[in-house]
Design a protein around this motif. Structure first.
Motif, PDB file in Angstrom:
ATOM      1  N   PHE A 152       0.833  -1.186   0.000  1.00 36.78           N
ATOM      2  CA  PHE A 152       0.000   0.000   0.000  1.00 36.78           C
ATOM      3  C   PHE A 152       0.878   1.251   0.000  1.00 36.78           C
ATOM      4  O   PHE A 152       0.588   2.240  -0.668  1.00 36.78           O
ATOM      5  CB  PHE A 152      -0.907  -0.026   1.234  1.00 36.78           C
ATOM      6  CG  PHE A 152      -1.991   1.016   1.222  1.00 36.78           C
ATOM      7  CD1 PHE A 152      -2.397   1.626   0.045  1.00 36.78           C
ATOM      8  CD2 PHE A 152      -2.614   1.387   2.404  1.00 36.78           C
ATOM      9  CE1 PHE A 152      -3.405   2.581   0.027  1.00 36.78           C
ATOM     10  CE2 PHE A 152      -3.626   2.343   2.413  1.00 36.78           C
ATOM     11  CZ  PHE A 152      -4.008   2.934   1.218  1.00 36.78           C
ATOM     12  N   SER A 153       2.001   1.191   0.734  1.00 36.67           N
ATOM     13  CA  SER A 153       2.904   2.339   0.827  1.00 36.67           C
ATOM     14  C   SER A 153       3.526   2.670  -0.530  1.00 36.67           C
ATOM     15  O   SER A 153       3.643   3.847  -0.906  1.00 36.67           O
ATOM     16  CB  SER A 153       4.019   2.055   1.845  1.00 36.67           C
ATOM     17  OG  SER A 153       3.487   1.823   3.123  1.00 36.67           O
ATOM     18  N   LYS A 183      -6.562  -7.120  -1.976  1.00 37.66           N
ATOM     19  CA  LYS A 183      -6.115  -5.979  -2.777  1.00 37.66           C
ATOM     20  C   LYS A 183      -6.037  -6.340  -4.253  1.00 37.66           C
ATOM     21  O   LYS A 183      -6.269  -5.484  -5.121  1.00 37.66           O
ATOM     22  CB  LYS A 183      -4.769  -5.468  -2.262  1.00 37.66           C
ATOM     23  CG  LYS A 183      -4.856  -4.774  -0.906  1.00 37.66           C
ATOM     24  CD  LYS A 183      -3.575  -4.080  -0.525  1.00 37.66           C
ATOM     25  CE  LYS A 183      -2.477  -5.046  -0.168  1.00 37.66           C
ATOM     26  NZ  LYS A 183      -1.257  -4.355   0.320  1.00 37.66           N
ATOM     27  N   ASP A 231      -8.810   3.393  -1.260  1.00 38.97           N
ATOM     28  CA  ASP A 231      -8.053   3.541  -0.017  1.00 38.97           C
ATOM     29  C   ASP A 231      -8.925   3.273   1.204  1.00 38.97           C
ATOM     30  O   ASP A 231      -8.479   2.657   2.184  1.00 38.97           O
ATOM     31  CB  ASP A 231      -7.455   4.950   0.073  1.00 38.97           C
ATOM     32  CG  ASP A 231      -6.326   5.161  -0.925  1.00 38.97           C
ATOM     33  OD1 ASP A 231      -5.920   4.185  -1.567  1.00 38.97           O
ATOM     34  OD2 ASP A 231      -5.859   6.314  -1.058  1.00 38.97           O
ATOM     35  N   LEU A 281      -8.516   0.427   3.966  1.00 43.72           N
ATOM     36  CA  LEU A 281      -8.511   0.764   5.389  1.00 43.72           C
ATOM     37  C   LEU A 281      -9.490  -0.102   6.164  1.00 43.72           C
ATOM     38  O   LEU A 281      -9.149  -0.658   7.222  1.00 43.72           O
ATOM     39  CB  LEU A 281      -8.861   2.243   5.567  1.00 43.72           C
ATOM     40  CG  LEU A 281      -9.113   2.723   7.006  1.00 43.72           C
ATOM     41  CD1 LEU A 281      -7.853   2.574   7.840  1.00 43.72           C
ATOM     42  CD2 LEU A 281      -9.598   4.173   7.006  1.00 43.72           C
ATOM     43  N   SER A 306      -8.277  -3.621   6.454  1.00 44.02           N
ATOM     44  CA  SER A 306      -7.126  -3.785   7.352  1.00 44.02           C
ATOM     45  C   SER A 306      -7.567  -4.061   8.786  1.00 44.02           C
ATOM     46  O   SER A 306      -6.840  -4.690   9.556  1.00 44.02           O
ATOM     47  CB  SER A 306      -6.234  -2.538   7.296  1.00 44.02           C
ATOM     48  OG  SER A 306      -6.911  -1.396   7.787  1.00 44.02           O
ATOM     49  N   ARG A 336      -1.628   4.353  10.071  1.00 43.81           N
ATOM     50  CA  ARG A 336      -0.907   4.662   8.825  1.00 43.81           C
ATOM     51  C   ARG A 336      -1.863   4.642   7.638  1.00 43.81           C
ATOM     52  O   ARG A 336      -1.851   5.562   6.802  1.00 43.81           O
ATOM     53  CB  ARG A 336       0.217   3.651   8.610  1.00 43.81           C
ATOM     54  CG  ARG A 336       1.136   3.983   7.455  1.00 43.81           C
ATOM     55  CD  ARG A 336       1.790   2.749   6.887  1.00 43.81           C
ATOM     56  NE  ARG A 336       0.828   1.864   6.227  1.00 43.81           N
ATOM     57  CZ  ARG A 336       1.171   0.772   5.546  1.00 43.81           C
ATOM     58  NH1 ARG A 336       2.448   0.425   5.470  1.00 43.81           N
ATOM     59  NH2 ARG A 336       0.248   0.021   4.973  1.00 43.81           N
ATOM     60  N   ASN A 337      -2.680   3.594   7.546  1.00 41.03           N
ATOM     61  CA  ASN A 337      -3.626   3.489   6.432  1.00 41.03           C
ATOM     62  C   ASN A 337      -4.649   4.623   6.460  1.00 41.03           C
ATOM     63  O   ASN A 337      -5.060   5.135   5.409  1.00 41.03           O
ATOM     64  CB  ASN A 337      -4.325   2.137   6.468  1.00 41.03           C
ATOM     65  CG  ASN A 337      -3.380   0.994   6.141  1.00 41.03           C
ATOM     66  OD1 ASN A 337      -2.269   1.209   5.649  1.00 41.03           O
ATOM     67  ND2 ASN A 337      -3.801  -0.224   6.411  1.00 41.03           N
TER      68      ASN A 337
END
Length: 308
Positions: free
Chosen positions: A93-94, A174, A230, A234, A237, A249-250
């Protein structure tokens, strides 16, 4: 249909659309198409400068100088960067967020070339709104470039973790999102460009007095779609991890995407400030996450009332 069969089909679809072989072919095709587009754009510029064709004043900046022809290859490179964003999304994701920042910087570069092509210091004062906008874009790009470097630096030096069963499930989730996102983005791109061409025709006929800025075509809708993706990542997650730092972070990455999307509704220095703020926020979130992650050992972290 069984869930296992559905999952296997999703994985096969992703591997068909996003694999190293396809990536290399798209990269090579982008090179050829961008070069051809640059030559075609140059020809149109010379036809316009020779007085053989005329255009409406609102699109004149796109063909008023040979420098403006650089706008076209950057547009095709941006399309390839969008593909790379989806390509890397299941892996990290980053990294997909980093590609998002790179797309923003390329959009800014493309706008800089367009603005440079219409400058004429011999007829206008130095500190006009057009010249100041160019200055804002140049300074903004330099800041963005540095922030992207910091983001990448933190990514390279982050703590590596083993791929667990939960992480594999998250990666599969994902991949499914990417398979759904790919055709949506194709439809959005066709719709956006077609709508702009229709607006251009209406402008020439005098039906409307202004058209959408070409620099924001597709990317308004693209970042709106990214916000949805996104948010879905999130939400998912929460199922695949209970790590507080990862959830925060997400969440931060969703906020940075929202800020970038809002920037398309602003102009001048407000646009640049929102872009820089969005990317800077993402860098700070990733840095704080790396600090938190360095002390996070899961259930073995030494946290209890005995230490208070």
């Amino acid at each position: 249909m069984k869930i296992s069969t559905w999952k296997s089909r999703a994985v096969r679809s992703f591997n068909t659309l996003f694999n190293p072989g396809i990536k290399e072919k798209i990269e090579l095709s982008t090179l050829y198409i961008a070069s051809l587009g640059f030559i075609v754009h140059l020809c149109i510029v010379f036809l316009y400068l020779s007085g053989l064709i005329t255009v409406h004043s609102q699109v004149e900046s796109l063909i008023s100088s040979p420098i403006a022809a650089i706008y076209t290859p950057f547009s095709f490179i941006l399309i390839y960067e969008v593909y790379l964003l989806i390509y890397y999304l299941p892996r990290s994701f980053s990294i997909s967020i980093a590609k998002q920042y790179e797309i923003i910087s390329l959009i800014l570069i493309r706008r800089i070339f367009k603005d440079i092509s219409v400058l004429d210091f011999g007829e206008v004062e130095l500190l006009t709104s057009e010249n100041l906008n160019l200055l804002y874009d140049i300074v903004g790009f330099l800041i963005l470039f540095f922030l992207i470097y910091l983001f990448r630096y933190i990514l390279v030096n982050r703590k590596s973790r083993a791929v667990t069963r939960d992480i594999k499930g998250f990666i599969l989730y994902k991949k499914v999102l990417c398979v759904i996102l790919a055709p949506i983005l194709i439809i959005l791109s066709v719709y956006s460009f077609t709508n702009w061409v229709i607006e251009l025709n209406q402008l020439n006929l005098g039906v409307i007095s202004s058209i959408q800025d070409f620099n924001s075509i597709f990317y308004n809708e693209f970042f709106a779609a990214l916000i949805i993706v996104d948010v879905l990542i999130l939400v998912a997650s929460f199922r695949y991890t209970d790590r507080y730092s990862l959830l925060i972070r997400n969440t931060g990455f969703v906020i940075t995407t929202v800020l970038i999307r809002i920037s398309f509704s602003a102009e001048g220095i407000a646009n640049v400030v929102l872009l820089v703020t969005g990317v800077a926020f993402g860098v700070i979130v990733l840095y704080l996450f790396s600090l938190y992650d360095s002390i996070d050992r899961g259930e073995h972290t030494k946290e209890s009332y005995a230490y208070l």
